[in-house]
Design a protein around this motif. Structure first.
Motif, PDB file in Angstrom:
ATOM      1  N   THR A  78       0.826  -1.216   0.000  1.00 21.92           N
ATOM      2  CA  THR A  78       0.000   0.000   0.000  1.00 21.92           C
ATOM      3  C   THR A  78       0.856   1.258   0.000  1.00 21.92           C
ATOM      4  OG1 THR A  78      -0.210   0.138   2.434  1.00 21.92           O
ATOM      5  CG2 THR A  78      -1.829  -1.212   1.248  1.00 21.92           C
ATOM      6  N   LEU A  79       2.025   1.220   0.635  1.00 21.08           N
ATOM      7  CA  LEU A  79       2.869   2.416   0.714  1.00 21.08           C
ATOM      8  C   LEU A  79       3.417   2.830  -0.652  1.00 21.08           C
ATOM      9  CD1 LEU A  79       4.778   1.706   4.041  1.00 21.08           C
ATOM     10  CD2 LEU A  79       3.158   3.564   3.628  1.00 21.08           C
ATOM     11  N   THR A  80       3.484   1.908  -1.590  1.00 17.66           N
ATOM     12  CA  THR A  80       3.924   2.281  -2.937  1.00 17.66           C
ATOM     13  C   THR A  80       2.829   3.034  -3.695  1.00 17.66           C
ATOM     14  OG1 THR A  80       3.174   0.211  -3.964  1.00 17.66           O
ATOM     15  CG2 THR A  80       5.422   0.260  -3.067  1.00 17.66           C
ATOM     16  N   LYS A  81       1.586   2.898  -3.233  1.00 19.17           N
ATOM     17  CA  LYS A  81       0.458   3.534  -3.906  1.00 19.17           C
ATOM     18  C   LYS A  81      -0.108   4.714  -3.114  1.00 19.17           C
ATOM     19  CE  LYS A  81      -1.037  -0.952  -5.761  1.00 19.17           C
ATOM     20  NZ  LYS A  81      -2.140  -1.940  -5.787  1.00 19.17           N
ATOM     21  N   TYR A  82       0.137   4.682  -1.803  1.00 18.11           N
ATOM     22  CA  TYR A  82      -0.490   5.641  -0.887  1.00 18.11           C
ATOM     23  C   TYR A  82       0.456   5.822   0.294  1.00 18.11           C
ATOM     24  CZ  TYR A  82      -4.036   7.435   2.371  1.00 18.11           C
ATOM     25  OH  TYR A  82      -4.750   8.176   3.292  1.00 18.11           O
ATOM     26  N   PRO A  83       1.122   6.978   0.431  1.00 23.11           N
ATOM     27  CA  PRO A  83       2.282   7.115   1.320  1.00 23.11           C
ATOM     28  C   PRO A  83       1.942   7.420   2.775  1.00 23.11           C
ATOM     29  CG  PRO A  83       1.958   9.155   0.137  1.00 23.11           C
ATOM     30  CD  PRO A  83       0.898   8.208  -0.369  1.00 23.11           C
ATOM     31  N   TYR A  84       0.946   6.706   3.320  1.00 25.04           N
ATOM     32  CA  TYR A  84       0.577   6.910   4.710  1.00 25.04           C
ATOM     33  C   TYR A  84       0.423   5.559   5.409  1.00 25.04           C
ATOM     34  CZ  TYR A  84      -0.564  11.632   3.119  1.00 25.04           C
ATOM     35  OH  TYR A  84      -0.503  12.884   2.571  1.00 25.04           O
ATOM     36  N   LYS A  85       0.810   5.542   6.671  1.00 26.19           N
ATOM     37  CA  LYS A  85       0.625   4.362   7.512  1.00 26.19           C
ATOM     38  C   LYS A  85      -0.734   4.485   8.197  1.00 26.19           C
ATOM     39  CE  LYS A  85       5.607   3.933   8.310  1.00 26.19           C
ATOM     40  NZ  LYS A  85       6.699   3.980   9.315  1.00 26.19           N
ATOM     41  N   PHE A  86      -1.576   3.510   7.992  1.00 28.97           N
ATOM     42  CA  PHE A  86      -2.962   3.615   8.446  1.00 28.97           C
ATOM     43  C   PHE A  86      -3.480   2.270   8.942  1.00 28.97           C
ATOM     44  CE2 PHE A  86      -3.181   2.071   4.137  1.00 28.97           C
ATOM     45  CZ  PHE A  86      -4.194   1.132   4.190  1.00 28.97           C
ATOM     46  N   SER A  87      -4.563   2.336   9.677  1.00 24.79           N
ATOM     47  CA  SER A  87      -5.414   1.182   9.959  1.00 24.79           C
ATOM     48  C   SER A  87      -6.826   1.566   9.551  1.00 24.79           C
ATOM     49  CB  SER A  87      -5.379   0.820  11.450  1.00 24.79           C
ATOM     50  OG  SER A  87      -6.437  -0.075  11.774  1.00 24.79           O
ATOM     51  N   LEU A  88      -7.435   0.750   8.709  1.00 24.70           N
ATOM     52  CA  LEU A  88      -8.807   0.965   8.279  1.00 24.70           C
ATOM     53  C   LEU A  88      -9.660  -0.143   8.885  1.00 24.70           C
ATOM     54  CD1 LEU A  88     -11.086   2.158   6.534  1.00 24.70           C
ATOM     55  CD2 LEU A  88     -10.180   0.826   4.601  1.00 24.70           C
ATOM     56  N   GLN A  89     -10.571   0.244   9.762  1.00 25.03           N
ATOM     57  CA  GLN A  89     -11.441  -0.725  10.413  1.00 25.03           C
ATOM     58  C   GLN A  89     -12.872  -0.551   9.922  1.00 25.03           C
ATOM     59  OE1 GLN A  89     -10.928  -0.499  14.677  1.00 25.03           O
ATOM     60  NE2 GLN A  89      -8.752  -0.978  14.550  1.00 25.03           N
ATOM     61  N   LEU A  90     -13.496  -1.667   9.635  1.00 27.60           N
ATOM     62  CA  LEU A  90     -14.855  -1.686   9.108  1.00 27.60           C
ATOM     63  C   LEU A  90     -15.676  -2.642   9.968  1.00 27.60           C
ATOM     64  CD1 LEU A  90     -16.890  -0.935   6.950  1.00 27.60           C
ATOM     65  CD2 LEU A  90     -15.802  -2.541   5.398  1.00 27.60           C
ATOM     66  N   SER A  91     -16.691  -2.109  10.653  1.00 23.84           N
ATOM     67  CA  SER A  91     -17.495  -2.958  11.534  1.00 23.84           C
ATOM     68  C   SER A  91     -18.940  -3.015  11.054  1.00 23.84           C
ATOM     69  CB  SER A  91     -17.448  -2.457  12.977  1.00 23.84           C
ATOM     70  OG  SER A  91     -18.180  -1.264  13.144  1.00 23.84           O
ATOM     71  N   TYR A  92     -19.541  -4.179  11.289  1.00 19.71           N
ATOM     72  CA  TYR A  92     -20.951  -4.403  10.989  1.00 19.71           C
ATOM     73  C   TYR A  92     -21.626  -4.889  12.270  1.00 19.71           C
ATOM     74  CZ  TYR A  92     -19.311  -4.607   6.118  1.00 19.71           C
ATOM     75  OH  TYR A  92     -18.732  -4.336   4.907  1.00 19.71           O
TER      76      TYR A  92
END
Length: 290
Positions: free
Chosen positions: A100-114
Protein backbone atom coordinates in the motif's frame (compact mmCIF):
# COMPACT_ATOMS: atom_id res chain seq x y z
CA UNK A 1 -18.27 -17.10 4.07
CA UNK A 2 -18.58 -15.22 7.37
CA UNK A 3 -22.05 -14.53 8.78
CA UNK A 4 -24.01 -12.76 11.49
CA UNK A 5 -27.59 -13.63 12.35
CA UNK A 6 -30.40 -12.55 14.65
CA UNK A 7 -34.15 -13.19 14.66
CA UNK A 8 -34.65 -10.62 11.88
CA UNK A 9 -31.67 -10.87 9.54
CA UNK A 10 -28.96 -13.08 8.13
CA UNK A 11 -26.01 -11.16 6.72
CA UNK A 12 -22.84 -12.47 5.12
CA UNK A 13 -19.38 -11.11 4.30
CA UNK A 14 -16.15 -11.93 2.58
CA UNK A 15 -12.69 -11.01 3.86
CA UNK A 16 -11.86 -9.63 0.40
CA UNK A 17 -12.60 -5.95 0.88
CA UNK A 18 -14.48 -6.73 4.12
CA UNK A 19 -17.44 -6.67 1.78
CA UNK A 20 -21.02 -7.28 2.81
CA UNK A 21 -22.40 -9.82 0.35
CA UNK A 22 -25.91 -10.63 1.59
CA UNK A 23 -28.77 -9.08 3.56
CA UNK A 24 -31.60 -11.59 3.96
CA UNK A 25 -34.72 -10.80 5.98
CA UNK A 26 -36.33 -13.70 7.81
CA UNK A 27 -39.51 -11.66 8.12
CA UNK A 28 -40.02 -10.69 4.48
CA UNK A 29 -38.12 -13.66 2.96
CA UNK A 30 -36.32 -11.22 0.65
CA UNK A 31 -32.69 -10.75 -0.33
CA UNK A 32 -32.02 -7.02 -0.38
CA UNK A 33 -28.37 -6.86 -1.42
CA UNK A 34 -27.25 -7.44 -5.02
CA UNK A 35 -25.88 -10.94 -5.62
CA UNK A 36 -22.72 -9.94 -7.49
CA UNK A 37 -23.59 -11.54 -10.85
CA UNK A 38 -20.46 -10.66 -12.82
CA UNK A 39 -22.35 -10.40 -16.11
CA UNK A 40 -23.66 -7.11 -14.71
CA UNK A 41 -21.32 -6.12 -11.83
CA UNK A 42 -19.23 -8.48 -9.69
CA UNK A 43 -19.38 -6.45 -6.47
CA UNK A 44 -22.01 -6.13 -3.73
CA UNK A 45 -21.08 -3.31 -1.35
CA UNK A 46 -17.44 -2.28 -1.75
CA UNK A 47 -15.62 0.23 0.43
CA UNK A 48 -14.03 3.16 -1.40
CA UNK A 49 -10.64 4.10 0.10
CA UNK A 50 -8.35 6.07 -0.01
CA UNK A 51 -10.09 7.80 -2.94
CA UNK A 52 -13.65 8.07 -4.17
CA UNK A 53 -14.15 8.04 -7.92
CA UNK A 54 -11.50 8.26 -10.57
CA UNK A 55 -8.14 10.08 -10.70
CA UNK A 56 -7.02 11.69 -13.93
CA UNK A 57 -4.46 9.31 -15.49
CA UNK A 58 -5.05 7.17 -12.35
CA UNK A 59 -2.39 9.27 -10.61
CA UNK A 60 -1.99 11.99 -8.00
CA UNK A 61 0.81 14.03 -6.44
CA UNK A 62 1.95 14.58 -2.85
CA UNK A 63 4.99 16.76 -2.09
CA UNK A 64 6.39 16.36 -5.58
CA UNK A 65 6.01 12.57 -5.79
CA UNK A 66 3.44 10.92 -8.05
CA UNK A 67 1.51 7.78 -7.06
CA UNK A 68 -0.96 5.62 -8.94
CA UNK A 69 -4.35 4.39 -7.76
CA UNK A 70 -7.22 2.71 -9.62
CA UNK A 71 -10.76 4.06 -9.47
CA UNK A 72 -12.13 4.03 -5.89
CA UNK A 73 -8.73 3.04 -4.45
CA UNK A 74 -7.37 -0.32 -3.32
CA UNK A 75 -9.23 -1.32 -0.14
CA UNK A 76 -12.03 -3.13 -1.96
CA UNK A 77 -9.47 -5.48 -3.59
CA UNK A 78 -7.39 -6.39 -0.50
CA UNK A 79 -8.03 -8.96 2.21
CA UNK A 80 -9.05 -7.67 5.63
CA UNK A 81 -8.49 -9.55 8.90
CA UNK A 82 -11.25 -10.24 11.42
CA UNK A 83 -10.05 -8.64 14.67
CA UNK A 84 -13.21 -9.11 16.73
CA UNK A 85 -16.46 -11.05 16.40
CA UNK A 86 -19.46 -11.49 18.69
CA UNK A 87 -22.94 -12.85 17.99
CA UNK A 88 -24.10 -9.43 16.79
CA UNK A 89 -20.98 -7.59 15.61
CA UNK A 90 -17.86 -8.14 13.53
CA UNK A 91 -14.85 -5.87 12.99
CA UNK A 92 -12.52 -6.17 9.99
CA UNK A 93 -9.16 -4.42 9.68
CA UNK A 94 -6.83 -3.51 6.84
CA UNK A 95 -3.40 -2.17 7.83
CA UNK A 96 -0.79 -0.47 5.69
CA UNK A 97 1.86 -2.64 4.07
CA UNK A 98 4.82 -2.32 1.74
CA UNK A 99 2.33 -2.82 -1.08
CA UNK A 100 0.00 0.00 0.00
CA UNK A 101 2.87 2.42 0.71
CA UNK A 102 3.92 2.28 -2.94
CA UNK A 103 0.46 3.53 -3.91
CA UNK A 104 -0.49 5.64 -0.89
CA UNK A 105 2.28 7.12 1.32
CA UNK A 106 0.58 6.91 4.71
CA UNK A 107 0.63 4.36 7.51
CA UNK A 108 -2.96 3.61 8.45
CA UNK A 109 -5.41 1.18 9.96
CA UNK A 110 -8.81 0.97 8.28
CA UNK A 111 -11.44 -0.73 10.41
CA UNK A 112 -14.86 -1.69 9.11
CA UNK A 113 -17.50 -2.96 11.53
CA UNK A 114 -20.95 -4.40 10.99
CA UNK A 115 -23.48 -4.69 13.81
CA UNK A 116 -26.97 -6.19 13.80
CA UNK A 117 -29.67 -4.24 15.63
CA UNK A 118 -33.05 -5.89 15.02
CA UNK A 119 -33.83 -5.29 11.31
CA UNK A 120 -30.91 -2.90 10.85
CA UNK A 121 -27.25 -3.28 9.89
CA UNK A 122 -24.99 -0.56 11.31
CA UNK A 123 -21.83 -0.06 9.23
CA UNK A 124 -18.99 1.93 10.83
CA UNK A 125 -15.77 3.10 9.20
CA UNK A 126 -12.79 4.02 11.36
CA UNK A 127 -9.59 5.38 9.81
CA UNK A 128 -6.62 5.51 12.21
CA UNK A 129 -3.54 7.54 11.35
CA UNK A 130 -0.50 5.51 12.41
CA UNK A 131 1.95 7.84 10.72
CA UNK A 132 4.03 10.73 12.11
CA UNK A 133 2.35 13.25 9.80
CA UNK A 134 -1.13 14.40 8.87
CA UNK A 135 -2.90 11.86 6.71
CA UNK A 136 -5.17 12.78 3.79
CA UNK A 137 -7.85 10.46 2.38
CA UNK A 138 -11.37 10.02 1.06
CA UNK A 139 -13.81 7.27 1.96
CA UNK A 140 -17.16 6.12 0.67
CA UNK A 141 -19.75 3.36 0.47
CA UNK A 142 -21.19 1.67 -2.64
CA UNK A 143 -23.99 -0.77 -1.65
CA UNK A 144 -26.12 -2.20 -4.45
CA UNK A 145 -29.72 -3.19 -3.77
CA UNK A 146 -31.79 -5.61 -5.78
CA UNK A 147 -34.12 -3.62 -8.00
CA UNK A 148 -36.52 -5.11 -8.75
CA UNK A 149 -36.71 -6.50 -5.23
CA UNK A 150 -39.89 -8.53 -5.65
CA UNK A 151 -40.76 -10.89 -8.49
CA UNK A 152 -43.06 -9.63 -11.25
CA UNK A 153 -41.99 -6.04 -10.74
CA UNK A 154 -39.63 -3.96 -12.86
CA UNK A 155 -36.96 -1.31 -12.30
CA UNK A 156 -39.39 1.48 -13.20
CA UNK A 157 -41.79 0.36 -10.45
CA UNK A 158 -39.33 1.75 -7.87
CA UNK A 159 -38.41 5.19 -6.61
CA UNK A 160 -35.97 6.92 -4.31
CA UNK A 161 -37.64 8.78 -1.46
CA UNK A 162 -36.10 11.57 0.64
CA UNK A 163 -37.38 12.50 4.07
CA UNK A 164 -37.13 16.22 3.20
CA UNK A 165 -37.81 18.35 0.15
CA UNK A 166 -34.43 18.43 -1.56
CA UNK A 167 -32.77 21.20 -3.61
CA UNK A 168 -29.14 19.99 -3.72
CA UNK A 169 -26.32 20.79 -6.11
CA UNK A 170 -26.02 18.18 -8.85
CA UNK A 171 -22.52 17.37 -10.10
CA UNK A 172 -21.89 15.92 -13.55
CA UNK A 173 -19.45 13.41 -15.04
CA UNK A 174 -18.18 13.25 -18.57
CA UNK A 175 -19.37 9.70 -19.38
CA UNK A 176 -16.46 9.14 -21.76
CA UNK A 177 -13.67 10.14 -19.38
CA UNK A 178 -15.24 9.39 -15.98
CA UNK A 179 -14.17 12.78 -14.62
CA UNK A 180 -16.29 15.69 -13.47
CA UNK A 181 -16.78 18.22 -16.24
CA UNK A 182 -16.75 21.33 -14.01
CA UNK A 183 -20.47 21.93 -14.32
CA UNK A 184 -22.99 21.81 -11.52
CA UNK A 185 -26.44 23.21 -10.90
CA UNK A 186 -29.05 23.51 -8.20
CA UNK A 187 -31.85 21.05 -8.83
CA UNK A 188 -35.31 20.70 -7.35
CA UNK A 189 -35.69 17.00 -6.54
CA UNK A 190 -38.66 17.37 -4.21
CA UNK A 191 -39.02 14.23 -2.14
CA UNK A 192 -38.85 11.58 -4.86
CA UNK A 193 -36.88 10.34 -7.87
CA UNK A 194 -38.79 7.87 -10.02
CA UNK A 195 -36.34 5.31 -11.35
CA UNK A 196 -35.69 4.75 -15.04
CA UNK A 197 -32.60 3.63 -16.91
CA UNK A 198 -32.67 6.88 -18.88
CA UNK A 199 -31.63 8.73 -15.69
CA UNK A 200 -28.24 6.98 -15.80
CA UNK A 201 -27.38 7.39 -19.47
CA UNK A 202 -24.50 9.72 -18.50
CA UNK A 203 -23.32 7.61 -15.54
CA UNK A 204 -24.12 8.22 -11.86
CA UNK A 205 -26.44 10.85 -10.41
CA UNK A 206 -24.26 12.80 -7.96
CA UNK A 207 -25.44 15.35 -5.41
CA UNK A 208 -23.86 17.61 -2.82
CA UNK A 209 -25.97 19.07 -0.02
CA UNK A 210 -28.67 16.42 0.41
CA UNK A 211 -30.29 17.35 3.75
CA UNK A 212 -32.22 14.13 4.36
CA UNK A 213 -30.62 11.78 6.85
CA UNK A 214 -32.80 8.92 5.64
CA UNK A 215 -33.07 7.98 1.96
CA UNK A 216 -35.25 5.06 0.92
CA UNK A 217 -35.80 2.62 -1.91
CA UNK A 218 -39.54 2.00 -2.30
CA UNK A 219 -41.95 0.59 -4.86
CA UNK A 220 -45.34 1.57 -6.24
CA UNK A 221 -46.26 -2.13 -6.42
CA UNK A 222 -45.55 -3.41 -2.88
CA UNK A 223 -44.60 -2.28 0.64
CA UNK A 224 -41.04 -3.61 0.86
CA UNK A 225 -37.81 -1.70 0.54
CA UNK A 226 -34.84 -0.31 2.37
CA UNK A 227 -34.03 2.83 4.34
CA UNK A 228 -30.44 4.04 4.21
CA UNK A 229 -29.64 6.24 7.21
CA UNK A 230 -26.77 8.62 6.37
CA UNK A 231 -26.22 11.07 9.26
CA UNK A 232 -22.96 12.68 8.19
CA UNK A 233 -21.98 12.36 4.52
CA UNK A 234 -21.10 15.21 2.16
CA UNK A 235 -22.07 13.63 -1.16
CA UNK A 236 -24.71 11.13 -2.22
CA UNK A 237 -24.74 9.32 -5.56
CA UNK A 238 -27.05 6.82 -7.25
CA UNK A 239 -25.92 4.45 -9.98
CA UNK A 240 -26.84 1.48 -12.07
CA UNK A 241 -24.75 0.02 -14.84
CA UNK A 242 -26.80 -0.27 -18.05
CA UNK A 243 -30.34 -0.78 -19.27
CA UNK A 244 -31.67 -4.02 -17.80
CA UNK A 245 -29.32 -4.08 -14.81
CA UNK A 246 -31.35 -5.36 -11.82
CA UNK A 247 -29.85 -3.23 -9.06
CA UNK A 248 -29.52 0.35 -7.86
CA UNK A 249 -26.60 1.68 -5.82
CA UNK A 250 -26.99 4.24 -3.03
CA UNK A 251 -23.54 5.76 -2.43
CA UNK A 252 -22.74 8.06 0.50
CA UNK A 253 -19.30 9.61 0.00
CA UNK A 254 -16.73 11.75 1.72
CA UNK A 255 -14.76 12.50 -1.43
CA UNK A 256 -15.39 12.74 -5.16
CA UNK A 257 -13.84 12.10 -8.58
CA UNK A 258 -11.28 14.45 -10.14
CA UNK A 259 -12.29 17.24 -12.47
CA UNK A 260 -11.06 17.12 -16.04
CA UNK A 261 -8.66 20.02 -15.39
CA UNK A 262 -7.30 18.84 -12.02
CA UNK A 263 -3.77 19.84 -10.97
CA UNK A 264 -3.45 16.36 -9.36
CA UNK A 265 -2.48 17.82 -5.96
CA UNK A 266 -3.94 15.29 -3.50
CA UNK A 267 -3.74 17.61 -0.49
CA UNK A 268 -6.07 20.15 -2.09
CA UNK A 269 -8.30 17.65 -3.91
CA UNK A 270 -11.99 18.45 -3.54
CA UNK A 271 -13.68 16.47 -0.77
CA UNK A 272 -10.41 15.33 0.81
CA UNK A 273 -10.36 14.57 4.55
CA UNK A 274 -7.45 14.85 6.93
CA UNK A 275 -6.63 13.29 10.29
CA UNK A 276 -3.68 14.19 12.51
CA UNK A 277 -1.05 11.71 13.66
CA UNK A 278 -2.27 9.16 16.22
CA UNK A 279 -5.85 10.38 15.73
CA UNK A 280 -8.78 8.72 13.97
CA UNK A 281 -11.78 9.53 11.81
CA UNK A 282 -15.15 7.78 12.18
CA UNK A 283 -18.33 7.70 10.13
CA UNK A 284 -21.28 5.35 9.79
CA UNK A 285 -24.45 4.55 7.91
CA UNK A 286 -27.27 2.06 8.51
CA UNK A 287 -29.35 -0.29 6.38
CA UNK A 288 -32.92 -0.78 7.59
CA UNK A 289 -35.02 -3.30 5.68
CA UNK A 290 -38.79 -3.61 5.56
Amino acid sequence: MIALENEYLNIQFTELGAELTKIYSKKTKLNYLWNGDASFWKRHSPILFPIVGKLKDNSYEIDGTFYELPQHGFARDLNFSVINKTTSKIIFELSYSKQTLTKYPYKFSLQLSYELKENQVVVTYKVINKDDKTMFFSIGAHPAFNCPLVEKTSFSDYYIEFEKLETPTQLFLNPKSGFRNNTSKKVNLGKQINLSYELFKNDALMFEGIESKKVSLKSTKHNHGIHLHIPNWKYLAFWTKKTGTPFICFEPWMGIADTENTNKNYLTKEGILEVNENKSYKNEYRFEVF
